[in-house]
Design a protein around this motif. Structure first.
Motif, PDB file in Angstrom:
ATOM      1  N   GLU A  28       0.850  -1.186   0.000  1.00 16.43           N
ATOM      2  CA  GLU A  28       0.000   0.000   0.000  1.00 16.43           C
ATOM      3  C   GLU A  28       0.889   1.241   0.000  1.00 16.43           C
ATOM      4  O   GLU A  28       1.683   1.438   0.916  1.00 16.43           O
ATOM      5  N   VAL A  29       0.734   2.045  -1.021  1.00 12.15           N
ATOM      6  CA  VAL A  29       1.586   3.220  -1.216  1.00 12.15           C
ATOM      7  C   VAL A  29       0.700   4.461  -1.216  1.00 12.15           C
ATOM      8  O   VAL A  29      -0.367   4.475  -1.854  1.00 12.15           O
ATOM      9  N   ASP A  30       1.118   5.502  -0.511  1.00 12.32           N
ATOM     10  CA  ASP A  30       0.314   6.715  -0.407  1.00 12.32           C
ATOM     11  C   ASP A  30       0.401   7.595  -1.648  1.00 12.32           C
ATOM     12  O   ASP A  30      -0.574   8.231  -2.035  1.00 12.32           O
ATOM     13  N   GLN A  31       1.568   7.669  -2.267  1.00 13.47           N
ATOM     14  CA  GLN A  31       1.739   8.573  -3.393  1.00 13.47           C
ATOM     15  C   GLN A  31       2.885   8.095  -4.262  1.00 13.47           C
ATOM     16  O   GLN A  31       3.653   7.209  -3.877  1.00 13.47           O
ATOM     17  N   GLY A  32       2.969   8.685  -5.442  1.00 15.92           N
ATOM     18  CA  GLY A  32       4.038   8.302  -6.346  1.00 15.92           C
ATOM     19  C   GLY A  32       3.712   8.693  -7.773  1.00 15.92           C
ATOM     20  O   GLY A  32       2.910   9.596  -8.035  1.00 15.92           O
ATOM     21  N   TRP A  33       4.344   7.968  -8.715  1.00 15.14           N
ATOM     22  CA  TRP A  33       4.167   8.257 -10.140  1.00 15.14           C
ATOM     23  C   TRP A  33       2.971   7.476 -10.656  1.00 15.14           C
ATOM     24  O   TRP A  33       3.011   6.275 -10.805  1.00 15.14           O
ATOM     25  N   LYS A  34       1.888   8.196 -10.881  1.00 11.46           N
ATOM     26  CA  LYS A  34       0.644   7.598 -11.364  1.00 11.46           C
ATOM     27  C   LYS A  34       0.672   7.579 -12.894  1.00 11.46           C
ATOM     28  O   LYS A  34       1.011   8.581 -13.537  1.00 11.46           O
TER      29      LYS A  34
END
Length: 852
Positions: free
Chosen positions: A55-61
């Motif tokens: 589970e990742v909160d943010q990043g490269w979408k």
């Protein structure tokens, strides 16, 4: 964010999120799904994941777009890559939802998206970008305006942002999306139609950042002078031909986007419009804007035409009509109506020539008519013009399109244009189309109200009402003008009864999402609050002395308590407003608990407004003090008053951009301080409120007719006469100060009649309390009671009877159209409950007003 048009597409009666449409069509799904992967549908999206994924909160979408004809193979390619890389993803759930997301009026930051992928780290994102760019080489899709394309791909794009929807609550009940910047600080995750990176985040997928555009924008041979309009389909611009200096109009069409319900893209429609203009100009020069050039720039297509100087008819009417200004008697109505005839005659001639050439215009509306100097009229925007021997294009501007019943009566190929021309004539009097379609008998009441200003000429009125069936063969559904004139208060009393019946008929406690049909704003906030939800309707029913069903009472109590941890503190959309209504119902313990929650909410420390912050919370404590006699409630209200009174510069505690008005500006703070003065006797609160009112008056706008109005804020300079934002709200407060012993302020006394003049109207675009005629009537009634003058009372009753023309029969009751007048709603802000509250104010005098 939900806008009016978006929420009007799912249901023919009420506003609703588009995902609730009854027939969304077959579900899209990958052709092969490995074991362990699960689908969950939310909103218009289908999400795919499997247990154990990080589970990742943010990043490269990563976003992948697709042509409408290629959505299934593109989906299969994306799904195969995500399944192999163990990356969760989502895709638009049905073809109909795809069309909605790519609709010409869909939200621009979302448009173009078909699939969204959530890689857990940069290297996984890089591998996916490479794989998809290679696998989808040769595919085309819409450009996602928030993103950057990956290398030379026409479908694979990316942006940096939040994955898990982290957000913070705002005082207006909306959620502001958050992302951490390179230093780990929370900042707003902006979804603007441009590629933006948080500070400290660099793009790892480019060798160097592309140079930012500077200077003028030139497309083809044309330099953009002014942006006239933007939409998901493209843009409209005033431009200059760099070769000749000639002013031109540019219309832009984005690729694989801007679809209409029939599946035609913006570029297909623009090409058709160019062909139509070319044929018409060759056959009859001057009939349409002269087509100059059709060209492509990057992936966009552009049509350059003659620039038609003038203003849209909608703007011209607003600037010239004598029917909505304070100085009615002084304005030259005969000259205005002569100009109206001249404009309509010009359109008659233009449409006659167009029809003679074998074409219909198809979308005649006030935005597509330019009034030229000398009150000539030119048609622009021939996008929906079609040959008469072909079917008309479905669609058009609401209110200017014949109803299905009219279309079913015959096969007149010119019906759309004939109907729209009559609707244009009606627009020269009032924007009453939505009600006229549903309750044509109400046009007689509109004529009554217009006649109080200046009698509509018989010829223009006949044109304006020709397509709305009225007459002696129809059973009347509203009072006649003579009945209203003979017994205005009696007609208002009967309206109140029918309003209450209509509200109770709309209640549905079996629904999980709402009890009463809400306005569009509720879907970005909540459906329980005072402004948009159950609490506001219950308050209106209680004010009308109508028994509230037990199921509604229980539902409000339960929903208010269940959601209390998710709501903002304020009166309008938060727990303070729900607390006040629960107190009205006798739930004093629950009201006190919610009041404490509102007082201690973090947003109460940073917002002082009446609608969303400390002033509204203070009013709530005063209400509990009056009900309970508990001095601790008065102490808490006084603490809020002390904070506001001692704040030298309130701007940081108001609505955005130094907001004006009752709900978000200084006058709302002054109202609370006046109420606190009444309860405590402390004159320092009165002095602080007077100072705030002077600051509010410093921000007033003087209108050409001498009236005083108020804009939204320092950035949006619209003159607003309304209750929540505008003259009626400021006047509500100023009236109290002017009629308070000990306040001798010549500026207040001089300003009040000019503010009353701005609110003294019999017609408004909407009927509602916050931004419509009901709020004007509410203020004028307040004002009349404090002056004690019979003439002021008569004026308030006259404005209130203007509400009758907006009432649409519904069974034994009536309903009112809500925000934008596209669908019905029950809410206090824009729907039936707010109208009921204003009518009860006239009939029964002051009650437990939430905002006064």
């Amino acid at each position: 964010m939900f806008d009016v048009l978006e929420t009007a597409l799912a249901d023919g009666e009420y506003y609703a999120p588009f995902c609730t449409v009854r027939a969304p069509g077959p579900r899209l799904s990958p052709g092969a799904v490995p074991e362990g992967w699960c689908r969950s549908d939310r909103d218009i999206w289908a999400f795919w994941s499997r247990p154990g994924l990080p589970e990742v909160d943010q990043g490269w979408k990563i976003h992948v777009s697709a042509q409408i004809s290629r959505i299934q193979p593109v989906l299969d390619t994306v799904a195969e890559a995500c399944f192999a890389a163990n990356v969760p993803f989502k895709h638009v759930a049905t073809r109909r939802f795809y069309l909605f997301l790519h609709h010409k009026h869909a939200p621009r930051p979302q448009a173009g998206k078909f699939c969204a992928l959530y890689p857990p780290d940069t290297e996984t994102a890089r591998r996916l970008l490479n794989r998809l760019a290679e696998a989808l080489d040769g595919e085309e899709g819409a450009y996602v305006l928030t993103d950057r394309r990956y290398r030379n791909s026409r479908t694979v794009q990316y942006r940096y942002g939040a994955f898990r929807g982290r957000s913070r609550l705002l005082p207006d009940g909306k959620q502001e999306l958050l992302v951490r910047d390179g230093a780990g600080r929370d900042i707003v995750d902006l979804r603007t139609p441009a590629f933006l990176l948080p500070p400290g985040i660099t793009d790892p997928f480019v060798d160097e950042e592309p140079a930012a555009h500077q200077g003028s924008i030139v497309m083809g041979n044309y330099e953009v002078v002014r942006v006239l309009q933007t939409s998901n389909a493209g843009g409209a611009y005033q431009a200059r031909d760099v070769r000749s200096g000639r002013a031109v109009f540019l219309k832009e069409a984005r690729a694989h986007n801007g679809y209409t319900p029939d599946g035609l893209s913006a570029q297909e429609r623009l090409r058709a419009e160019h062909a139509t203009l070319t044929r018409l100009h060759q056959a009859a020069p001057g009939l349409c804007p002269e087509p100059l050039e059709y060209f492509s720039e990057w992936e966009h297509e552009f049509l350059a035409t003659e620039f038609v100087a003038g203003v849209p008819l909608r703007t011209w009417v607003g600037q010239n009509t004598p029917l909505i200004r304070a100085d009615w008697a002084q304005r030259d109505s005969e000259s205005y109506f002569a100009d109206c005839r001249r404009i309509l005659a010009g359109l008659d001639d233009t449409l006659g020539r167009l029809h003679a050439l074998g074409y219909r215009f198809g979308d005649l509306s006030p935005s597509n008519v330019i009034v030229t100097p000398g009150t000539g009229a030119r048609l622009v925007d021939f996008e929906m013009a079609t040959p008469l021997d072909e079917p008309a294009v479905a669609g058009g501007t609401p209110g200017f399109v014949p109803s299905a019943a009219l279309l079913a009566e015959g096969s007149d190929p010119l019906l759309a244009d004939r109907f729209a021309l009559g609707a244009l004539a009606l627009a020269m009097f009032a924007n009453a189309h939505a009600v006229a379609e549903r309750a044509p008998d109400n046009l007689a009441l509109l004529r009554r109200d217009l006649t109080a200003v200046t009698a509509p000429p018989a010829d223009l009125w006949a044109r304006a009402t020709a397509f709305y069936p009225t007459g002696p063969d129809r059973e009347p559904t509203t009072p006649t003008p003579d009945e209203v004139d003979a017994d205005p208060v009696g007609c208002l009393a009967r309206l109140a009864d029918r309003l209450a019946a209509g509200l109770l008929a709309m209640a549905d406690c079996d629904r999980a999402d709402w009890v009463f049909p809400p306005p569009p704003a509720a879907f970005a906030t909540n459906t329980v609050c005072v402004g948009y939800g159950t609490a506001g309707v219950v308050h209106a029913l209680l004010s009308a002395r109508v028994a509230v069903p037990d199921a509604v009472r229980k539902r409000l109590r339960q929903d208010g308590l269940d959601l209390r941890g998710e709501l903002p503190p304020g009166l309008d959309v938060g727990v303070a407003g729900i607390a006040r209504v629960l107190a009205q119902l006798g739930h004093l313990d629950e009201a006190n608990d919610l009041a404490l929650l509102a007082e201690n909410h973090p947003l109460t420390a940073s917002c002082a407004t009446l609608a969303g912050g400390r002033a509204g919370v203070g009013l709530m404590w005063l209400d509990l003090y009056r009900r309970t006699g508990d001095g601790r409630c008065l102490d808490r209200a006084a603490a809020a008053g002390d904070f506001i009174a001692e704040t030298a510069e309130p701007r940081p505690l108001l609505g955005p951009q130094d907001a004006r008005g009752l709900f978000h500006g200084r006058s709302g703070l002054a109202l609370f301080l006046h109420r606190l003065f009444e309860e405590s006797g402390e004159v320092r609160y009165l002095a602080a409120g007077s100072r705030l009112l002077h600051e509010e008056l410093d921000r007033a706008m003087e209108l050409p007719d001498g009236a005083l109005s108020f804009p939204d804020n320092a950035a949006v300079r619209r003159a607003m006469p309304y209750y929540a934002i505008g003259s009626a709200g400021v006047g509500t407060v100023l009236t109290r100060y002017v009629h308070t012993d000990g306040v001798q302020d010549e500026r207040f006394a001089a300003a009040l009649p000019r503010i009353v003049a701005d609110a003294d109207k019999l017609c408004a675009t909407e009927s509602g309390l916050y931004a419509g005629l009901a709020g004007l009537a509410h203020f004028l009634t307040d004002h009349a009671e404090l002056t004690g003058r019979s003439t002021d009372r008569e004026r308030a009753v006259k404005v209130a009877t203007g509400l009758l023309k907006y009432a649409v029969p519904h069974g034994e009751g009536v309903r009112f159209l809500g925000t934008g007048a596209l669908r019905f709603s029950a809410d206090l802000s824009s729907g039936s409950a707010g109208v009921l509250l204003a009518v009860c104010r006239i009939l029964d005098g002051p009650g437990a007003d939430l905002f006064a």
